[in-house]
Design a protein around this motif. Structure first.
Motif, short mmCIF file in Angstrom:
data_model
loop_
_atom_site.label_atom_id
_atom_site.label_comp_id
_atom_site.label_asym_id
_atom_site.label_seq_id
_atom_site.Cartn_x
_atom_site.Cartn_y
_atom_site.Cartn_z
N ARG A 11 0.36 -5.21 14.43
CA ARG A 11 1.61 -5.07 15.19
C ARG A 11 2.18 -6.44 15.51
O ARG A 11 1.44 -7.39 15.67
CB ARG A 11 1.31 -4.47 16.56
N ALA A 40 7.49 -0.71 14.96
CA ALA A 40 6.95 -0.55 13.62
C ALA A 40 5.66 -1.37 13.50
O ALA A 40 5.52 -2.41 14.15
CB ALA A 40 7.97 -1.01 12.59
N ALA A 41 4.73 -0.88 12.70
CA ALA A 41 3.48 -1.61 12.49
C ALA A 41 3.03 -1.37 11.06
O ALA A 41 3.46 -0.42 10.41
CB ALA A 41 2.41 -1.13 13.46
N ARG A 43 -0.20 -0.66 8.54
CA ARG A 43 -1.52 -0.06 8.61
C ARG A 43 -2.19 -0.23 7.26
O ARG A 43 -1.61 0.10 6.23
CB ARG A 43 -1.29 1.42 8.93
N PHE A 44 -3.40 -0.77 7.28
CA PHE A 44 -4.17 -0.95 6.05
C PHE A 44 -5.44 -0.12 6.16
O PHE A 44 -6.17 -0.24 7.16
CB PHE A 44 -4.54 -2.43 5.86
N GLU A 45 -5.71 0.71 5.17
CA GLU A 45 -6.95 1.47 5.14
C GLU A 45 -7.84 0.85 4.07
O GLU A 45 -7.50 0.87 2.89
CB GLU A 45 -6.66 2.94 4.83
N VAL A 46 -8.95 0.29 4.51
CA VAL A 46 -9.83 -0.45 3.60
C VAL A 46 -11.13 0.32 3.43
O VAL A 46 -11.84 0.58 4.41
CB VAL A 46 -10.14 -1.86 4.17
N ASP A 47 -11.44 0.71 2.21
CA ASP A 47 -12.73 1.35 1.91
C ASP A 47 -13.73 0.27 1.58
O ASP A 47 -13.48 -0.55 0.68
CB ASP A 47 -12.60 2.30 0.71
N ARG A 59 -16.28 -7.09 9.30
CA ARG A 59 -15.71 -7.56 8.04
C ARG A 59 -14.20 -7.29 8.01
O ARG A 59 -13.42 -8.13 7.57
CB ARG A 59 -16.41 -6.87 6.86
N GLU A 62 -12.37 -9.79 10.08
CA GLU A 62 -12.26 -11.07 9.38
C GLU A 62 -11.11 -11.01 8.35
O GLU A 62 -10.35 -11.97 8.20
CB GLU A 62 -13.59 -11.37 8.69
N MET A 63 -10.99 -9.87 7.65
CA MET A 63 -9.88 -9.70 6.69
C MET A 63 -8.55 -9.82 7.41
O MET A 63 -7.61 -10.44 6.90
CB MET A 63 -9.95 -8.32 6.03
N ARG A 66 -7.98 -13.51 8.29
CA ARG A 66 -7.75 -14.39 7.16
C ARG A 66 -6.45 -14.07 6.42
O ARG A 66 -5.81 -14.96 5.89
CB ARG A 66 -8.91 -14.29 6.15
N LEU A 67 -6.09 -12.79 6.35
CA LEU A 67 -4.97 -12.44 5.48
C LEU A 67 -3.99 -11.40 6.02
O LEU A 67 -2.78 -11.57 5.90
CB LEU A 67 -5.52 -11.93 4.14
N LEU A 68 -4.51 -10.32 6.60
CA LEU A 68 -3.61 -9.18 6.88
C LEU A 68 -2.67 -9.44 8.05
O LEU A 68 -1.56 -8.93 8.08
CB LEU A 68 -4.44 -7.92 7.14
N LEU B 28 -7.66 -10.42 -1.08
CA LEU B 28 -8.89 -10.36 -0.27
C LEU B 28 -10.10 -10.64 -1.14
O LEU B 28 -11.03 -11.36 -0.73
CB LEU B 28 -9.01 -8.99 0.41
N PHE B 33 -14.06 -11.37 -0.15
CA PHE B 33 -14.39 -10.09 0.50
C PHE B 33 -14.72 -9.04 -0.55
O PHE B 33 -14.11 -9.00 -1.61
CB PHE B 33 -13.20 -9.59 1.33
N ASP B 37 -11.43 -0.19 -2.05
CA ASP B 37 -10.05 0.24 -2.21
C ASP B 37 -9.28 -0.18 -0.96
O ASP B 37 -9.87 -0.38 0.11
CB ASP B 37 -10.00 1.77 -2.36
N LEU B 38 -7.99 -0.36 -1.13
CA LEU B 38 -7.13 -0.67 0.02
C LEU B 38 -5.84 0.11 -0.14
O LEU B 38 -5.24 0.12 -1.21
CB LEU B 38 -6.85 -2.18 0.06
N ARG B 39 -5.45 0.80 0.91
CA ARG B 39 -4.17 1.52 0.92
C ARG B 39 -3.32 0.99 2.06
O ARG B 39 -3.83 0.70 3.14
CB ARG B 39 -4.41 3.03 1.11
N ALA B 40 -2.04 0.84 1.81
CA ALA B 40 -1.13 0.37 2.85
C ALA B 40 -0.26 1.54 3.31
O ALA B 40 0.03 2.44 2.53
CB ALA B 40 -0.26 -0.75 2.32
N ALA B 41 0.09 1.55 4.59
CA ALA B 41 0.96 2.60 5.12
C ALA B 41 1.86 1.99 6.19
O ALA B 41 1.56 0.93 6.73
CB ALA B 41 0.13 3.73 5.71
N ARG B 43 3.61 2.50 9.92
CA ARG B 43 3.34 3.23 11.14
C ARG B 43 4.51 3.00 12.10
O ARG B 43 4.89 1.87 12.34
CB ARG B 43 2.05 2.67 11.72
N PHE B 44 5.07 4.09 12.60
CA PHE B 44 6.17 4.00 13.56
C PHE B 44 5.72 4.63 14.87
O PHE B 44 5.22 5.76 14.89
CB PHE B 44 7.41 4.76 13.05
#
Lengths: 83, 83
Positions: A11, A40-41, A43-47, A59, A62-63, A66-68, B28, B33, B37-41, B43-44
């Motif tokens: 955010r 607005a924000a 959102r990253f979903e990391v597997d 971890r 840290e991501m 460093r980057l997000l 990453l 790292f 997998d990484l998914r972006a979304a 968010r409001f």
């Protein structure tokens, strides 16, 4: 190792201008919606695979650092769930 | 009327290419790292007044359908919490 999904929400810090959110809010109002505020924000979903939920969360943090996220203008939070 | 915050999460549908997420994942990995997998979304977070949580959720879903999401390529979900 267990599979986790870490959700990183990035955010803008309080006080940082967000013209995209402002434009979205105005567009909704023009469509006739009543709302008080819109933020607005990203959102990253990391597997990832990790030994524990704590390790996965560390971890992912840290991501974010460093980057997000950009620490000058962003706050972030991390939530971890087992896959 | 009660104040609610509706959180609308807008994701690309399964199968829709997401070069931004792919680039983020590669960046990453280049930083060392390990992730699967990484998914972006997007968010409001919408602050609004409504008679009930159900009414707030319905209004936020309508916002998603009219403006926040593109039904051809996006899925969305709505969560509502009292402010």
């Amino acid at each position: 190792m267990t599979g986790y999904t870490a959700t990183v929400t990035v955010r803008l810090k309080h006080g940082v201008l967000d013209p995209e959110a402002e434009t979205t809010q105005q567009a909704l109002e023009r469509l006739g919606f009543e709302l008080e505020d819109l933020r607005a924000a990203d959102r990253f979903e990391v597997d990832l695979e990790a030994k524990s939920a704590d390790a996965a969360s560390e971890r992912a943090s840290e991501m974010a650092e460093r980057l997000l996220a950009n620490p000058t203008i962003h706050d972030y939070d991390v939530e971890v769930a087992e896959r």
